[in-house]
Design an enzyme around this catalytic site. Structure first.
Site, PDB file in Angstrom:
ATOM      1  N   ARG A 233     -42.462 -65.029 -23.129  1.00 34.27           N
ATOM      2  CA  ARG A 233     -42.592 -65.847 -24.327  1.00 34.27           C
ATOM      3  C   ARG A 233     -42.966 -64.948 -25.503  1.00 34.27           C
ATOM      4  O   ARG A 233     -43.741 -63.997 -25.350  1.00 34.27           O
ATOM      5  CB  ARG A 233     -43.680 -66.910 -24.145  1.00 34.27           C
ATOM      6  CG  ARG A 233     -43.238 -68.122 -23.346  1.00 34.27           C
ATOM      7  CD  ARG A 233     -42.208 -68.978 -24.086  1.00 34.27           C
ATOM      8  NE  ARG A 233     -41.798 -70.141 -23.316  1.00 34.27           N
ATOM      9  CZ  ARG A 233     -40.741 -70.185 -22.508  1.00 34.27           C
ATOM     10  NH1 ARG A 233     -39.976 -69.119 -22.334  1.00 34.27           N
ATOM     11  NH2 ARG A 233     -40.426 -71.299 -21.874  1.00 34.27           N
ATOM     12  N   GLU A 262     -39.177 -68.804 -32.840  1.00 35.39           N
ATOM     13  CA  GLU A 262     -37.731 -69.005 -32.620  1.00 35.39           C
ATOM     14  C   GLU A 262     -37.231 -70.229 -33.370  1.00 35.39           C
ATOM     15  O   GLU A 262     -37.956 -71.223 -33.459  1.00 35.39           O
ATOM     16  CB  GLU A 262     -37.476 -69.165 -31.111  1.00 35.39           C
ATOM     17  CG  GLU A 262     -37.810 -67.906 -30.339  1.00 35.39           C
ATOM     18  CD  GLU A 262     -37.725 -68.078 -28.822  1.00 35.39           C
ATOM     19  OE1 GLU A 262     -37.230 -69.111 -28.352  1.00 35.39           O
ATOM     20  OE2 GLU A 262     -38.159 -67.165 -28.107  1.00 35.39           O
ATOM     21  N   HIS A 280     -32.761 -65.747 -26.888  1.00 38.08           N
ATOM     22  CA  HIS A 280     -33.366 -66.539 -25.800  1.00 38.08           C
ATOM     23  C   HIS A 280     -32.279 -67.060 -24.835  1.00 38.08           C
ATOM     24  O   HIS A 280     -32.100 -68.273 -24.694  1.00 38.08           O
ATOM     25  CB  HIS A 280     -34.199 -67.698 -26.359  1.00 38.08           C
ATOM     26  CG  HIS A 280     -35.204 -68.230 -25.387  1.00 38.08           C
ATOM     27  ND1 HIS A 280     -36.426 -68.752 -25.752  1.00 38.08           N
ATOM     28  CD2 HIS A 280     -35.172 -68.346 -24.026  1.00 38.08           C
ATOM     29  CE1 HIS A 280     -37.093 -69.163 -24.691  1.00 38.08           C
ATOM     30  NE2 HIS A 280     -36.338 -68.929 -23.618  1.00 38.08           N
TER      31      HIS A 280
HETATM   32  P1  NAP Z   1     -44.736 -67.888 -12.304  1.00 31.45           P
HETATM   33  O1  NAP Z   1     -44.073 -67.826 -10.976  1.00 31.45           O
HETATM   34  O2  NAP Z   1     -45.756 -68.939 -12.553  1.00 31.45           O
HETATM   35  O3  NAP Z   1     -45.386 -66.443 -12.571  1.00 31.45           O
HETATM   36  C1  NAP Z   1     -46.266 -66.192 -13.606  1.00 31.45           C
HETATM   37  C2  NAP Z   1     -46.875 -64.798 -13.405  1.00 31.45           C
HETATM   38  O4  NAP Z   1     -47.662 -64.477 -14.560  1.00 31.45           O
HETATM   39  C3  NAP Z   1     -47.798 -64.702 -12.193  1.00 31.45           C
HETATM   40  O5  NAP Z   1     -47.625 -63.450 -11.572  1.00 31.45           O
HETATM   41  C4  NAP Z   1     -49.188 -64.778 -12.817  1.00 31.45           C
HETATM   42  O6  NAP Z   1     -50.126 -64.091 -11.987  1.00 31.45           O
HETATM   43  C5  NAP Z   1     -48.955 -64.050 -14.126  1.00 31.45           C
HETATM   44  N1  NAP Z   1     -49.925 -64.409 -15.167  1.00 31.45           N
HETATM   45  C6  NAP Z   1     -50.155 -65.631 -15.712  1.00 31.45           C
HETATM   46  N2  NAP Z   1     -51.140 -65.567 -16.623  1.00 31.45           N
HETATM   47  C7  NAP Z   1     -51.538 -64.275 -16.654  1.00 31.45           C
HETATM   48  C8  NAP Z   1     -52.530 -63.568 -17.381  1.00 31.45           C
HETATM   49  N3  NAP Z   1     -53.316 -64.167 -18.283  1.00 31.45           N
HETATM   50  N4  NAP Z   1     -52.677 -62.230 -17.155  1.00 31.45           N
HETATM   51  C9  NAP Z   1     -51.895 -61.601 -16.247  1.00 31.45           C
HETATM   52  N5  NAP Z   1     -50.937 -62.215 -15.531  1.00 31.45           N
HETATM   53  C10 NAP Z   1     -50.767 -63.536 -15.730  1.00 31.45           C
HETATM   54  O7  NAP Z   1     -43.666 -68.063 -13.459  1.00 31.45           O
HETATM   55  P2  NAP Z   1     -42.128 -67.603 -13.466  1.00 31.45           P
HETATM   56  O8  NAP Z   1     -41.277 -68.635 -12.841  1.00 31.45           O
HETATM   57  O9  NAP Z   1     -42.035 -66.201 -12.973  1.00 31.45           O
HETATM   58  O10 NAP Z   1     -41.854 -67.657 -15.059  1.00 31.45           O
HETATM   59  C11 NAP Z   1     -42.626 -66.861 -15.926  1.00 31.45           C
HETATM   60  C12 NAP Z   1     -42.360 -67.205 -17.383  1.00 31.45           C
HETATM   61  O11 NAP Z   1     -41.112 -66.670 -17.792  1.00 31.45           O
HETATM   62  C13 NAP Z   1     -42.232 -68.693 -17.728  1.00 31.45           C
HETATM   63  O12 NAP Z   1     -43.477 -69.320 -17.844  1.00 31.45           O
HETATM   64  C14 NAP Z   1     -41.501 -68.649 -19.053  1.00 31.45           C
HETATM   65  O13 NAP Z   1     -42.395 -68.580 -20.129  1.00 31.45           O
HETATM   66  C15 NAP Z   1     -40.703 -67.342 -18.968  1.00 31.45           C
HETATM   67  N6  NAP Z   1     -39.235 -67.601 -18.888  1.00 31.45           N
HETATM   68  C16 NAP Z   1     -38.420 -67.137 -19.877  1.00 31.45           C
HETATM   69  C17 NAP Z   1     -37.049 -67.368 -19.783  1.00 31.45           C
HETATM   70  C18 NAP Z   1     -36.106 -66.872 -20.827  1.00 31.45           C
HETATM   71  O14 NAP Z   1     -35.059 -67.495 -21.032  1.00 31.45           O
HETATM   72  N7  NAP Z   1     -36.401 -65.767 -21.471  1.00 31.45           N
HETATM   73  C19 NAP Z   1     -36.523 -68.089 -18.720  1.00 31.45           C
HETATM   74  C20 NAP Z   1     -37.391 -68.537 -17.732  1.00 31.45           C
HETATM   75  C21 NAP Z   1     -38.749 -68.279 -17.817  1.00 31.45           C
HETATM   76  P3  NAP Z   1     -51.703 -64.469 -11.972  1.00 31.45           P
HETATM   77  O15 NAP Z   1     -51.796 -65.958 -12.037  1.00 31.45           O
HETATM   78  O16 NAP Z   1     -52.199 -63.849 -10.690  1.00 31.45           O
HETATM   79  O17 NAP Z   1     -52.300 -63.796 -13.172  1.00 31.45           O
HETATM   80  C1  8YV Z   2     -34.853 -72.123 -21.326  1.00 33.18           C
HETATM   81  C2  8YV Z   2     -36.925 -70.802 -20.591  1.00 33.18           C
HETATM   82  O1  8YV Z   2     -33.946 -71.532 -22.202  1.00 33.18           O
HETATM   83  O2  8YV Z   2     -37.149 -71.852 -18.504  1.00 33.18           O
HETATM   84  C3  8YV Z   2     -37.718 -71.347 -19.467  1.00 33.18           C
HETATM   85  O3  8YV Z   2     -38.958 -71.237 -19.529  1.00 33.18           O
HETATM   86  O4  8YV Z   2     -37.429 -70.204 -21.477  1.00 33.18           O
HETATM   87  C4  8YV Z   2     -35.449 -70.967 -20.596  1.00 33.18           C
HETATM   88  O5  8YV Z   2     -34.917 -71.013 -19.322  1.00 33.18           O
HETATM   89  C5  8YV Z   2     -35.655 -73.038 -22.131  1.00 33.18           C
HETATM   90  O6  8YV Z   2     -36.785 -73.511 -21.514  1.00 33.18           O
HETATM   91  C6  8YV Z   2     -34.770 -74.209 -22.535  1.00 33.18           C
HETATM   92  O7  8YV Z   2     -35.250 -74.815 -23.629  1.00 33.18           O
END
Ligand code: NAP
Ligand code: 8YV
Length: 323
Positions: A233, A262, A280
């Site tokens: 994010r 964004e 994104h």
């Molecule tokens: P997840 O399985 O919940 O993993 C989150 C990770 O972050 C865990 O390893 C957690 O470990 C760590 N974390 C959380 N808070 C933290 C902190 N304060 N300090 C250090 N580590 C921390 O989530 P995910 O499915 O991998 O997704 C992660 C994020 O990617 C989503 O929440 C979203 O914001 C982003 N995302 C972006 C896109 C995109 O299109 N760019 C798409 C999908 C997701 P600990 O709890 O042990 O700290």
């Molecule tokens: C999406 C994302 O683009 O899953 C997330 O957390 O950032 C992306 O996969 C977004 O959430 C759709 O609005």
């Protein structure tokens, strides 16, 4: 409620696939945005579910006394006030797992684009400069010999790490809790990891605990050969500090899929030669967005038909109260 079907409110934009599926089970209703001022008395008294691709603030949740569930499109649900929903007994769901591999692929592509400048090289070819001016400049950076630190090693972070193994780079990570059974080096502090690596991939949720944690001090620790990739994010990175670090050579380059405000990307980042920028698109293939859309609707169907959501967020683990 019409014909006994739950009324599901869709505030603002929503995936077409969700819009196509909702009427098969529900009575969908629409307003332009999640703004309490747009909520009529009829909507307030009848809506029991919300499907959202964006923000749901506390005040909007409070506008619906019969609200039971908010199904959010995306795994990150930083736009939904899940803490307030929990207090109100409203379930919140997200779309984990179905997008993990797509986002991990994007992270690797963005890393390679940033380090080897492939998008710039392609423009060189398309603009006829290969013919006119000769070979494209050698990339000052390489992935060879790098140590990559993952800030976040959850579902997506781990999928990125598995891909990185095939690239022969060293892998480390920072999370609050170390993961069992992994060979990667865990750093208990973000700065400690930044000092030890030259490449950082941010894949943590956008929460209060991650807000602006990639700051000037962390970027300084990453160092002049440093590469920052953010697919988590925009709020996690201090964008002004990053811009300054890129301008002054405090770090070498950055690849960003997400931004603080964004879809607005600061001009200062756009003009820098050492940034690779994406709008994104981490999960943005048709197949993966379809799977996310299906999980939004499947969560609503499961809630109203079985009394339990498929993928509730940790703040709202509860089941449906039966009348
Ligand atoms: P997840 O399985 O919940 O993993 C989150 C990770 O972050 C865990 O390893 C957690 O470990 C760590 N974390 C959380 N808070 C933290 C902190 N304060 N300090 C250090 N580590 C921390 O989530 P995910 O499915 O991998 O997704 C992660 C994020 O990617 C989503 O929440 C979203 O914001 C982003 N995302 C972006 C896109 C995109 O299109 N760019 C798409 C999908 C997701 P600990 O709890 O042990 O700290
Ligand atoms: C999406 C994302 O683009 O899953 C997330 O957390 O950032 C992306 O996969 C977004 O959430 C759709 O609005």
């Amino acid at each position: 409620m019409s014909n006994g079907r739950p009324r599901i409110l869709v505030p603002g934009r929503m995936s077409q696939r969700v819009l196509d599926r909702l009427p098969k089970t529900f009575e969908p209703v629409f307003i332009a945005a999640a703004d309490p001022e747009l909520v009529t008395a009829d909507l307030a008294s009848s809506v029991s579910g919300i499907a959202v691709q964006g923000k749901i603030p506390a005040g909007f949740i409070d506008a619906f006394p019969k609200l039971e569930i908010i199904a959010s499109f995306g795994v990150g649900y930083d736009g939904v006030d899940a803490g307030h929903a929990a207090k109100r007994g409203v379930a919140v769901t997200n779309t984990p797992d179905v997008l993990t591999d797509e986002v991990a692929d994007t992270a690797i592509a963005l890393l390679l684009n940033t380090v080897r400048r492939f998008p710039v090289a392609e423009q060189w070819l398309r603009q006829g400069r290969w013919v006119k001016d000769g070979a494209f400049a050698l990339s000052p950076l390489t992935l060879r010999g790098r140590t990559v630190g993952l800030y976040g090693l959850g579902r997506i972070g781990l999928a990125i790490a598995k891909r990185l193994e095939a690239f022969g780079v060293s892998i480390a990570y920072h999370t609050r809790t170390p993961r069992e059974g992994l060979a990667y080096t865990h750093y208990p502090t973000l700065k400690g990891m930044a000092e030890a690596v030259d490449t950082m991939i941010v894949i943590v949720p956008g929460t209060d605990s991650t807000r602006k944690t990639v700051n000037a001090e962390v970027l300084e620790a990453l160092g002049p050969q440093g590469v920052l990739i953010n697919v988590g994010r925009g709020t996690t990175v201090d964008e002004a500090a990053l811009t300054d670090a890129l301008q002054r050579g405090v770090i070498a380059a950055a690849g960003l899929d997400v931004f603080e405000n964004e879809p607005h990307v600061p001009e200062a980042l756009l003009v820098l030669p050492n940034t690779s920028l994406l709008p994104h698109v981490g999960s943005a293939s048709q197949a993966t967005r379809n799977a996310m859309a299906d999980l939004v609707v499947d969560n609503l169907v499961a809630w109203f038909e079985t009394g339990a959501a498929l993928t509730p967020v940790p703040e709202t683990p509860f089941k449906r109260k039966t009348a």
